[in-house]
Design an enzyme around this catalytic site. Structure first.
Site, PDB file in Angstrom:
ATOM      1  N   ARG A  96       0.840  -1.207   0.000  1.00  0.00           N
ATOM      2  CA  ARG A  96       0.000   0.000   0.000  1.00  0.00           C
ATOM      3  C   ARG A  96       0.872   1.253   0.000  1.00  0.00           C
ATOM      4  NH1 ARG A  96      -1.627   1.996   4.722  1.00  0.00           N
ATOM      5  NH2 ARG A  96      -2.216   0.012   5.633  1.00  0.00           N
TER       6      ARG A  96
ATOM      7  N   TYR B 220     -16.787  17.285 -14.322  1.00  0.00           N
ATOM      8  CA  TYR B 220     -17.193  15.875 -14.405  1.00  0.00           C
ATOM      9  C   TYR B 220     -18.164  15.554 -13.267  1.00  0.00           C
ATOM     10  CZ  TYR B 220     -16.925  10.898 -13.517  1.00  0.00           C
ATOM     11  OH  TYR B 220     -17.248   9.592 -13.251  1.00  0.00           O
TER      12      TYR B 220
ATOM     13  N   ASP C 120      -7.811  19.239 -14.261  1.00  0.00           N
ATOM     14  CA  ASP C 120      -8.186  17.878 -14.666  1.00  0.00           C
ATOM     15  C   ASP C 120      -7.873  17.761 -16.150  1.00  0.00           C
ATOM     16  OD1 ASP C 120      -9.459  15.531 -15.503  1.00  0.00           O
ATOM     17  OD2 ASP C 120     -11.040  15.715 -13.993  1.00  0.00           O
TER      18      ASP C 120
ATOM     19  N   LYS D  21      -9.465   6.506 -18.560  1.00  0.00           N
ATOM     20  CA  LYS D  21      -9.870   6.962 -19.888  1.00  0.00           C
ATOM     21  C   LYS D  21      -8.744   6.733 -20.899  1.00  0.00           C
ATOM     22  CE  LYS D  21     -13.443   8.017 -17.485  1.00  0.00           C
ATOM     23  NZ  LYS D  21     -13.706   9.319 -16.900  1.00  0.00           N
TER      24      LYS D  21
HETATM   25  C1  LIG Z   1     -14.093   9.771 -15.638  1.00  0.00           C
HETATM   26  C2  LIG Z   1     -13.594  11.078 -15.203  1.00  0.00           C
HETATM   27  C3  LIG Z   1     -13.169  11.273 -13.871  1.00  0.00           C
HETATM   28  C4  LIG Z   1     -13.302  10.195 -12.809  1.00  0.00           C
HETATM   29  O1  LIG Z   1     -12.505   9.107 -13.017  1.00  0.00           O
HETATM   30  P1  LIG Z   1     -12.834   7.618 -12.520  1.00  0.00           P
HETATM   31  O2  LIG Z   1     -11.637   6.872 -12.972  1.00  0.00           O
HETATM   32  O3  LIG Z   1     -14.105   7.195 -13.188  1.00  0.00           O
HETATM   33  O4  LIG Z   1     -12.984   7.648 -11.045  1.00  0.00           O
HETATM   34  C5  LIG Z   1     -12.638  12.511 -13.544  1.00  0.00           C
HETATM   35  N1  LIG Z   1     -12.562  13.518 -14.435  1.00  0.00           N
HETATM   36  C6  LIG Z   1     -12.973  13.363 -15.715  1.00  0.00           C
HETATM   37  C7  LIG Z   1     -12.856  14.516 -16.645  1.00  0.00           C
HETATM   38  C8  LIG Z   1     -13.507  12.145 -16.139  1.00  0.00           C
HETATM   39  O5  LIG Z   1     -13.932  12.013 -17.406  1.00  0.00           O
END
Ligand SMILES: *Cc1c(COP(=O)(O)O)cnc(C)c1O
Length: 400
Positions: A47, A99, A171, A196
């Site tokens: 961890r 998001y 982000d 993603k």
């Molecule tokens: C999907 C997404 C997140 C969250 O990510 P997870 O891996 O689903 O927890 C955060 N920011 C953006 C822009 C996203 O598309």
């Protein structure tokens, strides 16, 4: 690797080397949860740190041009760590159409924890300035934003943040470091959903925080990672690291496809509006082109005919898979409001496309079908007075 090693080379080599014991070119997966001090390594407990996570973190820090990186079990876990590095009572300014999962994290969890959360239009510097108070410590900008694909000016936000003892976190999930490197525009932190584009194959969840400086704030992020424990497994790290070798290739192909799809939709008679930062009609096209190397691979659009038309088109698509998420090699389609729940601010007729690496002509043909022949029955039934015997068929052959 030297300072000026190019991005494509870093994507393949950063954090990787041939195993000195076995000569293995591909890294192994260290599943062990514990490490013995007798071997003389500085690992102790998985961890806290492990070889796969350390390699992935080194790789992502280099790709974003940062000095430190902490990886998490998901994108929202990464966001949560950054927000918990603030203190109760602090105020955070957040992109209005952030998001949806991060919106829930902020309003359901962190507001209760004592964070003052204010949603602002971060594309408007004057509005951001007006929302600043002496207790504001962080600007959280998502650019391009999801799903409206609005563009916030990273350099301008960073300048504002640093003039007032605030940090800027960006982000960068939608753009990826292939298209946009916020730390080079003076942002302090970059946050990713690695689920993603980094993963890119719809088979792994992950998140990451990359910091420009390995400073006190980042130490709190690191502490949150270790003590709260929302860490990715060694196998998750291995999968992500493996995928990142092809990140620049995939993203470039996806952007080229997305551009072709967006141009086609912009000319399509059944389409009322296309939102894509790479098109000149996007309200912040000039800024997008200054800040990004291409328009990205998400295209949002609204068909004529409102919510019903959008529902029918999404149901009729055969090559696009109806699913949420984005960034993967296969193209996805969704009527975005369905994924966001009842208090969603997204227009009910907005369709979000995540463009994959298929051939652009096949994607365009599928959208033509979904907006034309595939929904003819739906449109006919809308333009006729109600016929009790008519059974509108929304799905074309081959769709589920
Ligand atoms: C999907 C997404 C997140 C969250 O990510 P997870 O891996 O689903 O927890 C955060 N920011 C953006 C822009 C996203 O598309």
């Amino acid at each position: 690797m030297s300072e000026d090693t190019r991005f494509e080379t870093l994507a393949v080599h950063a954090g990787r080397r041939v195993d000195s014991h076995t000569g293995a070119v591909a890294p192994g997966i260290a599943l062990s949860s514990v490490y013995s001090p007798d071997a003389g390594s500085d690992y102790n407990y998985s961890r806290v740190d492990n070889p796969n996570r350390r390699r992935l973190e080194a790789c992502l820090a280099q790709l974003e041009g940062g000095t430190a990186c902490a990886c998490f079990a998901s994108g929202v876990a990464a966001a949560s760590a950054v927000l918990h590095a603030l203190a109760p009572g602090d105020r955070v300014l957040v992109t209005e159409d952030v998001y949806y999962g991060n919106r829930l994290l902020l309003t359901r969890e962190l507001a209760r924890w004592g964070l003052e959360v204010v949603f602002v239009d971060t594309t408007d510097i004057t509005a951001v300035k007006a929302a600043c108070t002496p207790r504001t410590r962080l600007i959280w900008a998502e650019t391009p934003s999801n799903p409206m694909l609005r563009i916030s000016d990273i350099a301008a936000l960073a300048q504002l943040a640093h003039s007032r003892d605030m940090r800027l976190a960006v982000d960068n999930t939608f753009a990826t470091p292939v298209l946009q490197r916020p730390l080079a525009s003076d942002a302090d932190l970059v946050v990713h959903s690695a689920t993603k584009y980094f993963g890119g194959h719809s088979d792994v969840l992950g998140g990451a925080v990359i910091a420009r400086d390995d400073d006190k704030f980042f130490h709190r992020v690191r502490s949150h990672q270790i003590t709260c424990g929302a860490v990715p497994s060694p196998f998750d790290c291995w999968l992500l690291h493996r995928s990142i070798a092809t990140l620049p290739l995939r993203v470039r192909a996806q952007c080229a496809n997305a551009h072709a799809v967006a141009e086609h939709l912009a000319r399509h008679p059944a389409v009322a509006e296309v939102r894509y930062p790479g098109l000149p009609q996007h309200p912040q096209h000039a800024l997008a082109m200054r800040q990004m190397r291409a328009g990205g691979a998400v295209v949002s659009f609204r068909p004529h005919g409102g919510r019903g038309a959008a529902e029918a088109a999404v149901a009729a698509a055969r090559l696009f898979t109806r699913a949420t998420s984005l960034g993967s090699v296969e193209s996805l389609i969704e009527r975005r409001a369905t994924a966001e729940g009842p208090d969603s601010a997204t227009p009910p007729d907005l369709i979000r496309l995540s463009i994959g690496v298929e051939h652009a002509e096949d994607l365009i043909a599928d959208l033509d079908y979904a907006l034309g022949e595939g929904t003819r029955f739906w449109r006919d039934s809308m333009s006729r007075p109600a016929d009790p015997n008519a059974r509108p068929r929304m799905a074309g052959p081959g769709s589920e």
